[in-house]
Design an enzyme around this catalytic site. Structure first.
Site, short mmCIF file in Angstrom:
data_model
loop_
_atom_site.label_atom_id
_atom_site.label_comp_id
_atom_site.label_asym_id
_atom_site.label_seq_id
_atom_site.Cartn_x
_atom_site.Cartn_y
_atom_site.Cartn_z
N SER A 1 0.84 -1.19 0.00
CA SER A 1 0.00 0.00 0.00
C SER A 1 0.89 1.25 0.00
O SER A 1 1.76 1.38 -0.86
CB SER A 1 -0.96 -0.06 1.18
OG SER A 1 -2.05 0.80 1.01
N ASP B 1 -9.19 -6.19 -5.32
CA ASP B 1 -8.86 -5.00 -4.53
C ASP B 1 -9.56 -3.79 -5.13
O ASP B 1 -9.27 -3.38 -6.25
CB ASP B 1 -7.35 -4.80 -4.55
CG ASP B 1 -6.87 -3.71 -3.61
OD1 ASP B 1 -7.69 -2.91 -3.13
OD2 ASP B 1 -5.65 -3.67 -3.34
N HIS C 1 -7.60 -5.81 -0.46
CA HIS C 1 -6.38 -5.04 -0.23
C HIS C 1 -5.40 -5.75 0.70
O HIS C 1 -4.19 -5.73 0.46
CB HIS C 1 -6.74 -3.66 0.33
CG HIS C 1 -5.66 -2.64 0.19
ND1 HIS C 1 -5.17 -2.23 -1.03
CD2 HIS C 1 -4.97 -1.93 1.13
CE1 HIS C 1 -4.23 -1.32 -0.84
NE2 HIS C 1 -4.08 -1.12 0.45
#
Length: 264
Positions: free
Chosen positions: A101, A217, A245
């Site tokens: 991320s 995601d 995610h």
């Protein structure tokens, strides 16, 4: 560096900010970088999976955890400098680097600006940023912009994990943000992540690279994984079927195996 195994410590980084780091296990150093507005506990569920071969190094990004929370100094390049400060403090000249991320955004800049420090690079559920990036749809942005923090947390949990997995694993979840993070630092992380744009620099990455992404995601659409894999010379791509995610936690067995094989 056996004298630092299993220890926590601090290093002074840019602007004098104290950055907290944590070292666990033994073997080749693997630096794990967490997502936006999260501290090192992001990795709690899977960290030990790397310890048979690696010593893991995490840090609390500035604004989170035990690190300082200055009013200013939040940018992806500043976060990357903080990583280098930790490596210097630990005497680690060359490491494996795994960022997810926002941590993947930071990892891109570490690999671009300090190629000699990165042996192998893993980028998970992340994005090249800028106008080329695949953006989440408007419904995702609306969910995360709700005024009710409980509703936002529920929406974020749904973006992280599938309903079936959450039913079997009721939490607590360590990927939904540092609850003690002050508002100014949370805003700083958001702005830093939104301003990330490494598109022009990605062809300069020299470390062998693996790109990982859940193909379901919605927070960071999987199109970004294809963009990164195409843009970074020789990069390998692995999509985790059905994962959202937090693919690294929900698909722990598959994702961990793929990363360990790549690092080996």
């Amino acid at each position: 560096m056996t004298d630092t195994d299993g220890r926590d410590g601090f290093v002074r980084a840019g602007g004098g900010a104290r950055i907290a780091y944590q070292v666990r296990g033994g073997g080749r150093a693997l630096v794990l970088l967490a997502g936006q507005s999260n501290n090192h506990h992001w990795w709690d569920a899977v960290r030990e999976d790397f310890h048979p071969a690696h010593r893991t190094v995490t840090l609390d990004p500035r604004g989170t955890g035990a690190s300082d929370k200055p009013q200013h100094g939040y940018s992806i390049s500043e976060f990357a400098d903080d990583v280098i400060a930790v490596l210097d403090a630990l005497g680690l000249d060359r490491v494996d680097l795994y960022g997810t991320s926002m941590g993947g955004r930071v990892a891109q800049w570490v690999a671009v600006r300090h190629p000699e420090r990165v042996r192998r690079l893993v980028l998970g559920c992340t994005s090249p940023g800028g106008p080329h990036a695949a953006q989440p749809d408007a419904s995702v942005r609306q969910l995360l912009a709700q005024p009710d923090p409980v509703a936002v947390r529920e929406a974020l949990a749904d973006l992280m994990y599938t309903p079936d997995w959450r039913a079997r694993n009721p939490g607590p979840y360590r990927t939904l943000g540092d609850p003690d993070m002050p508002r100014h630092a949370r805003h700083g992380h958001l702005v830093a992540s939104n301003r990330h744009d490494a598109w022009e620099q990605l062809p300069r990455v020299t470390a062998p690279t693996l790109v990982l992404h859940g193909d379901a995601d919605r927070l960071t659409p999987p199109g970004n994984a294809h963009l990164l894999a195409d843009r970074i010379p020789g990069a390998a791509l692995h999509l985790v079927a059905g994962a959202r995610h937090a693919y690294f936690e929900e698909a722990r067995e598959e994702a961990g195996r793929v990363v360990r094989e790549f690092l080996a």
